[in-house]
Design an enzyme around this catalytic site. Structure first.
Site, PDB file in Angstrom:
ATOM      1  N   ASP A  15      27.583  -6.881  -8.520  1.00 25.49           N
ATOM      2  CA  ASP A  15      27.524  -7.682  -9.740  1.00 25.49           C
ATOM      3  C   ASP A  15      28.523  -8.842  -9.677  1.00 25.49           C
ATOM      4  O   ASP A  15      29.661  -8.670  -9.241  1.00 25.49           O
ATOM      5  CB  ASP A  15      27.848  -6.785 -10.946  1.00 25.49           C
ATOM      6  CG  ASP A  15      27.748  -7.513 -12.271  1.00 25.49           C
ATOM      7  OD1 ASP A  15      26.643  -7.937 -12.627  1.00 25.49           O
ATOM      8  OD2 ASP A  15      28.796  -7.663 -12.935  1.00 25.49           O
TER       9      ASP A  15
ATOM     10  N   GLU B 279      24.156 -10.277  -6.745  1.00 31.90           N
ATOM     11  CA  GLU B 279      23.799 -11.040  -7.945  1.00 31.90           C
ATOM     12  C   GLU B 279      24.576 -12.350  -7.915  1.00 31.90           C
ATOM     13  O   GLU B 279      25.790 -12.382  -8.148  1.00 31.90           O
ATOM     14  CB  GLU B 279      24.139 -10.267  -9.222  1.00 31.90           C
ATOM     15  CG  GLU B 279      23.627 -10.975 -10.464  1.00 31.90           C
ATOM     16  CD  GLU B 279      24.590 -10.948 -11.656  1.00 31.90           C
ATOM     17  OE1 GLU B 279      24.146 -11.277 -12.774  1.00 31.90           O
ATOM     18  OE2 GLU B 279      25.769 -10.629 -11.457  1.00 31.90           O
TER      19      GLU B 279
END
Length: 634
Positions: free
Chosen positions: A266, A308
């Site tokens: 992330d 991401e």
């Protein structure tokens, strides 16, 4: 850990030592560039310890994947992302639900954040309190382990979010830091006055200027300022401290040993901070990601990294690394998603075509894009401003059009949604809603307009099928495959009411899923049409993820034509031709085949309908929102 046979142990151990020997010089160099030589011995000790703890079942899976190192590029990879509590309440009941996913054809399951987190302020699980313990609301650690085993027994790979940038303020490290323990304070960015925070703010933008303004939070207990890039309860980790890096790496490998195949890293661009810079995409970030990849290559070579990075493909691609030093195996093609929705709203595919042409070809052979129509997050309108101007759009006005269109406020819009991070000063905003509601199914059902419902189903199928054909792993957001609508009840939950993303983070509708054989229901039509295209994709190498995309101009901006070739030059005679109509009107188009010898004098067959067409000179007729997947007739 049980080792099956002595010979197997010997060969597996030899393989581990060989990988360790291969990567140690590069790993040492990278580590020393950030931390010096002092702690490198701990790295080697950690790798030996984690490999020795790797279960037999995972070692066997490693061997299979070592033999097919690009296994994730195969066309049978079909992804789904879901929240455990919304789908099955807990991990205990997940194995019984896998029949449904297997029926649809899912082979890659992205489970949204499940690590230990605060009770309320947890950012949907992205505020983590323990990186190796499952939060009790989702079940026990043992139930999670049984879940991963059940997935593997069905050939389903497990993807899990791994939040690198920060912890929750209830993590044991943060609690100790708050009490003044210098060992743990050094794992965060904590300052007694505003001197350093003000210098940081001078060069670094805010992520959530409306909901979480500023990059620092004042903690009254410590009488200090803490760096909190995303939310006040998410404390940024200081990767300049080697202990932070080693502890996170240890957690990563522990979860790989527990059956996680794909780690979604992330917010990668944010993890390294240097005052005086914008603290995004710094070179040290790539060094850290590369080291994490090496750790997996050595200890868990069957596991891969999905990054991401929310930027245009040309800016995302560097996170693939190079052929010699790869980083992420998978990266999201976020702009593809944006341009798909733009094409539906405008009935104009030119920006989508420009994006397809801009997807970099010079990426490592093991690199793979992830395509999706919707996800757990909002839609931010990050299209190419320069290309918009070239096509005659004013970027600001066009963004306002898209915001209002998918809110349902623009005249003639078929969409129903809500806004997220709406800024009254800049008039910027992002859009929320399920795929079905944004595609017009909610409006069609409310107005009892069967034709509008039919068009909505066609839009949903068009988006998902395009993702299956566009050179990447297609990932379906749970509920979209049965046409679930927006859930407005979130506003009555005090913990969710301020976050409109919960509009599309609702409970999975098992009642609707149980009626999926009733084809009079629009959601059931969606399920079986998606199921059909999934079956078409599987076994079709040209619908896998190691191909090259080229657009072919059509004589109608509402229709895009895309040529799909294998990335390997010697296989370029193999081809798939995709036509996609992004309008509600029947279209008759032609293409210029003069530059493509393989398109001339050949009959082509649509994989879905079996109808035959000739591309050289003959018009191609497409119904409303129709997509054709053409292969050379035999």
């Amino acid at each position: 850990m049980n080792r099956t046979t002595k010979s197997a142990v010997t060969e597996q151990h030899k393989g581990f030592l060989k990988r360790l020997d291969k990567f140690e010089p590069e790993l040492r160099s990278l580590f020393n560039s950030l931390y010096g030589e002092k702690s490198f011995g701990r790295v080697l000790d950690m790798l030996r310890l984690k490999w020795s703890a790797r279960p037999d079942s995972m070692l066997e899976l490693d061997e299979v994947r070592i033999a097919n190192p690009h296994w994730y590029q195969d066309s049978d990879m079909i992804g789904m992302m879901l929240y455990v509590d919304n789908f099955s309440d807990t991990f205990a009941s997940m194995p019984a639900k896998l029949d449904y996913l297997e029926e649809l054809g899912v082979t890659y399951l992205h489970v949204m954040p499940v690590f230990s987190m605060p009770a309320s302020l947890n950012d949907g699980g992205y505020a983590v309190s323990d990186f190796t313990s499952i939060d009790e609301r989702f079940g026990t650690n043992e139930e999670f382990d049984r879940f991963t085993e059940a997935c593997h027994s069905r050939g389903i790979s497990v993807c899990l979010d791994f939040v690198l940038n920060h912890t929750s303020d209830e993590h044991a490290w943060a609690i100790a830091a708050r009490e003044g323990d210098p060992e743990f304070s050094s794992r965060y960015f904590i300052f007694e006055d505003r001197t350093m925070p003000d210098a940081y703010e001078a060069t670094v933008n805010e992520v959530f200027p409306v909901l979480a303004p500023g990059n620092f939070t004042y903690n009254a207990h410590m009488e200090s300022w803490v760096l909190t890039t995303f939310n006040h309860y998410q404390w940024d980790l200081d990767y300049r401290n080697p202990i932070v890096f080693l502890e996170m790496a240890s957690a990563l490998l522990q979860m790989a040993n527990r059956g996680v195949d794909i780690f979604r890293f992330d917010a990668i661009p944010y993890i390294w901070k240097e005052w005086g810079t914008n603290c995004r995409n710094l070179p040290q970030v790539h060094s850290i990601v590369r080291m994490f990849r090496i750790f997996l290559e050595i200890v868990a070579p069957g596991a891969i990294i999905k990054g991401e990075v929310v930027m245009a493909p040309k800016d995302v691609a560097p996170y693939f690394g190079t052929e010699e030093a790869p980083e992420c195996h998978l990266l999201y093609n976020v702009t593809l998603m944006v341009d798909l929705w733009n094409s539906l709203a405008t009935r104009d595919t030119r920006m989508l075509g420009s994006l397809v042409e801009a997807i970099p070809d010079n990426i490592p052979s093991g690199a793979c894009w992830v395509n999706y129509a919707r996800c757990h997050d909002d839609i931010g309108w990050g299209f190419n401003d320069q290309k918009a101007r070239e096509l005659g759009f004013d970027p600001f006005q066009h963004k306002r059009f898209l915001i209002n269109f998918y809110l349902g406020a623009f005249p003639g819009s078929f969409s129903r949604g809500e806004l997220y991070e709406s800024d009254p000063k800049t008039l910027d905003a992002r859009n929320c809603g399920t795929c079905a509601s944004l595609c017009g199914l909610e409006k069609g059902l409310l107005e009892r307009d069967e034709y509008q419902q039919e068009l909505a189903v066609k839009r949903i199928i068009l988006l998902h099928t395009f993702c299956m054909a566009a050179n990447g792993i297609p990932v379906i957001y749970s509920g979209d495959e049965i046409g679930q609508l927006n859930d407005y009840s979130y506003i009555y939950d005090m913990h969710k009411a301020r976050d409109s993303r919960y509009l599309h983070r609702q409970k999975f509708d098992w009642a609707a899923a149980s009626r999926r054989n009733d084809l009079s229901i629009p959601g059931s039509q969606v399920f079986w049409k998606i199921h059909r295209f999934i079956n078409i994709r599987k076994g079709q190498r040209l619908m896998g993820s190691s191909n090259k995309l080229t657009t072919i101009a059509t004589d109608d901006i509402g229709v895009i034509c895309m040529l799909v070739n294998p990335r390997q030059a010697y296989q370029r005679e193999d081809a798939l031709v995709v036509f996609a109509n992004f309008t509600e009107f029947q279209k008759t188009v032609t293409i210029d085949t003069s530059s493509y010898e393989l398109l001339r004098d050949n009959a082509w067959t649509d994989l879905a309908q079996g109808k035959h067409v000739r591309l050289a000179g003959d018009p191609i007729i497409l119904g409303p929102y129709e997509i054709l997947l053409l292969t050379r007739s035999t």
